[in-house]
Design an enzyme around this catalytic site. Structure first.
Site, mmCIF file in Angstrom:
data_model
loop_
_atom_site.group_PDB
_atom_site.id
_atom_site.type_symbol
_atom_site.label_atom_id
_atom_site.label_comp_id
_atom_site.label_asym_id
_atom_site.label_seq_id
_atom_site.Cartn_x
_atom_site.Cartn_y
_atom_site.Cartn_z
ATOM 1 N N TYR A 142 0.859 -1.184 0.000
ATOM 2 C CA TYR A 142 0.000 0.000 0.000
ATOM 3 C C TYR A 142 0.892 1.231 0.000
ATOM 4 O O TYR A 142 1.862 1.295 0.753
ATOM 5 C CB TYR A 142 -0.894 0.008 1.236
ATOM 6 N N ASP A 237 9.363 3.232 -0.258
ATOM 7 C CA ASP A 237 8.270 3.823 0.502
ATOM 8 C C ASP A 237 8.425 3.383 1.952
ATOM 9 O O ASP A 237 8.000 2.298 2.339
ATOM 10 C CB ASP A 237 6.914 3.406 -0.075
ATOM 11 N N LYS A 265 4.191 8.660 9.132
ATOM 12 C CA LYS A 265 3.982 7.970 10.413
ATOM 13 C C LYS A 265 4.981 8.418 11.490
ATOM 14 O O LYS A 265 4.839 9.514 12.005
ATOM 15 C CB LYS A 265 3.937 6.462 10.170
HETATM 16 C C1 LIG Z 1 0.361 4.480 5.753
HETATM 17 C C2 LIG Z 1 1.120 4.318 4.500
HETATM 18 C C3 LIG Z 1 0.984 5.217 3.422
HETATM 19 C C4 LIG Z 1 -0.039 6.308 3.410
HETATM 20 O O1 LIG Z 1 0.169 7.250 4.403
HETATM 21 P P1 LIG Z 1 -1.062 8.200 4.857
HETATM 22 O O2 LIG Z 1 -0.418 9.146 5.806
HETATM 23 O O3 LIG Z 1 -2.070 7.281 5.475
HETATM 24 O O4 LIG Z 1 -1.573 8.842 3.639
HETATM 25 C C5 LIG Z 1 1.817 5.074 2.345
HETATM 26 N N1 LIG Z 1 2.727 4.083 2.291
HETATM 27 C C6 LIG Z 1 2.874 3.191 3.292
HETATM 28 C C7 LIG Z 1 3.913 2.126 3.186
HETATM 29 C C8 LIG Z 1 2.060 3.270 4.424
HETATM 30 O O5 LIG Z 1 2.184 2.354 5.383
#
Ligand SMILES: *Cc1c(COP(=O)(O)O)cnc(C)c1O
Length: 426
Positions: A142, A237, A265
């Site tokens: 994701y 990512d 995060k």
């Molecule tokens: C949570 C997450 C996102 C998206 O971040 P948001 O702040 O929820 O938009 C993108 N990439 C990874 C790997 C994630 O865990």
């Protein structure tokens, strides 16, 4: 009716599904989500006054636990000076310097407000830099909810992706190639088929959005080598893994220097803050220096930046990640022991402060293997644990998180709860 249930019913009136982000609705596990009133350290309290040991940590950011005094103080101090200016502030420079110092892959970094923004822009930048449109992502990873990322594999794996959400134009999805995680042969075949047309690979360097899946060393190496040889970019990512699996993120564990990195995060310490950055020549393409556009009214928000800096300073203390890693592996060992004692088919693993639990015989290597685990059994385990006051992510397809605030007593409490939960499954 409990206060949680009353609130959820009220929430459903004016908020679609009662929640502001879908997985919070407990759709996967069933039942009513508790409404959280407050958190302190490893614990949260719901609207009915019940308390839980929290292994969600706001889905990753709260590596120091809830309401850490130093983070709260930094936020209060920043807020007292004003919430937002839409003009540069000194603290943004401090955070950018800190990030570039901690991650050798970052020559430059831009602050944004969500992981979705960070990944969406990193991809636009990769496309703008390379002049190519195609993008490779992996099934089950994701990367936020930008259109070109809400894509699933089409019938011919190496050809075109299909939208995985209504509202995503087929034409946008068509440029995203979706491959199985850890499949080196599929990756090589995609680069052979689309040589010179791929802008970037975007990858969760330790996957945490399909439960926890570790990348194989061969997979890590192939991504770096293939992108380098093809003139495409490697985007790590690290929105979830950044400052979660180790002080130098997954790239530090892998010994890989990606071209672009996305963070979120933990980097915001619980406030809406994320970032993307990387090679100077790539970042030079970004507005206002270059032709790739990106902007944000609240980007680099001073209150969020204060929370981020306070958090990074605390996790840089010597021994922080050694302790967190040891504690998280102690957690999975204890859960495994409780499962073994109950004769349950179960396994668990961890990387730094993130972990996965699986109702399957072996730890999965790909999305299809995660999907093959016993989801009904996870759901029953989840609810049994919740009753016992232990809060796991409400889905068999999410990773769990341990914070520095989780004490040995909290782990022992969790093991006793797990023992009781496993016994209730049989
Ligand atoms: C949570 C997450 C996102 C998206 O971040 P948001 O702040 O929820 O938009 C993108 N990439 C990874 C790997 C994630 O865990």
């Amino acid at each position: 009716m409990s206060r949680n249930q009353t609130l959820f019913e009220a929430a459903c009136k004016h908020i679609p599904g009662g929640v502001n982000s879908p997985v919070r609705a407990f759709g996967s596990v069933g039942g009513t989500p508790p409404f959280i009133q407050r958190g302190e350290g490893a614990w949260v309290w719901d609207a009915d006054g019940k308390r839980y040991i929290d292994y969600v940590g706001s889905w990753g950011p709260l590596i120091l636990g809830h309401a850490h005094p130093q983070v709260i103080e930094a936020v209060q101090r920043a807020a007292a000076n004003g919430l937002s200016f839409g003009a540069p502030t000194a603290a943004e420079v401090d955070l950018a310097d800190l990030l570039c110092e901690m991650l050798p892959a970052l020559d430059q970094v831009r602050l944004v407000s969500s992981g979705t923004e960070a990944t969406m822009t990193a991809i636009r930048l990769a496309r703008g830099f390379t002049g190519r449109d195609k993008l490779i992502k992996f099934e089950g990873c994701y990367h936020g909810h930008a259109d070109s990322l809400l894509v699933k594999a089409g019938s011919g794996l190496l050809t075109f992706g299909n939208p995985s959400s209504a509202g995503v134009p087929a034409a946008v999805a068509a440029d995203t190639i979706v491959l199985p995680y850890n499949d080196v042969a599929a990756l090589e075949a995609a680069f052979a088929e689309h040589a010179g047309k791929i802008s970037a690979i975007i990858v969760e360097p330790v996957a945490g959005n399909m439960n926890l899946i570790k990348p194989s060393p061969a997979f890590i190496k192939a991504m770096r080598t293939l992108t380098e040889n093809d003139g495409s970019l490697l985007i790590y990512d690290e929105v979830m893994t950044g400052f979660r699996v180790g002080l130098h993120c997954a790239q530090g564990l892998h010994g890989i220097t990606p071209d672009l990195v996305t963070l979120g995060k933990v980097v915001g310490g619980g406030m809406p803050l994320a970032a993307f950055g990387g090679r100077a020549d790539v970042m030079a393409k970004l507005a206002p220096l270059g032709p790739v556009y990106q902007a944000g009214t609240l980007s680099g928000n001073p209150v969020a930046v204060a929370a981020g800096i306070a958090t990074l300073q605390l996790i840089r203390q010597p021994g922080f990640f050694e302790n967190l890693t040891a504690k998280t592996s102690q957690l999975v060992d204890g859960l495994q022991a409780a499962a073994n004692a109950a004769g349950e088919t179960f396994c668990a693993q961890s990387v730094g402060g993130m972990f996965g639990v699986y109702f399957s015989k072996n730890t999965p290597q790909s999305f299809s293997e995660v999907m093959a685990a016993d989801k009904a059994r996870f759901n029953a385990f989840f609810h049994a644990l919740l009753d016992e006051g232990v809060y796991l992510a409400p889905s068999a397809f999410e990773a769990g998180f341990v914070s520095a605030a989780h004490s040995n007593d909290d782990l022992q409490y969790t093991f006793a709860a797990a023992k009781s939960a496993f016994s209730r499954l049989t």
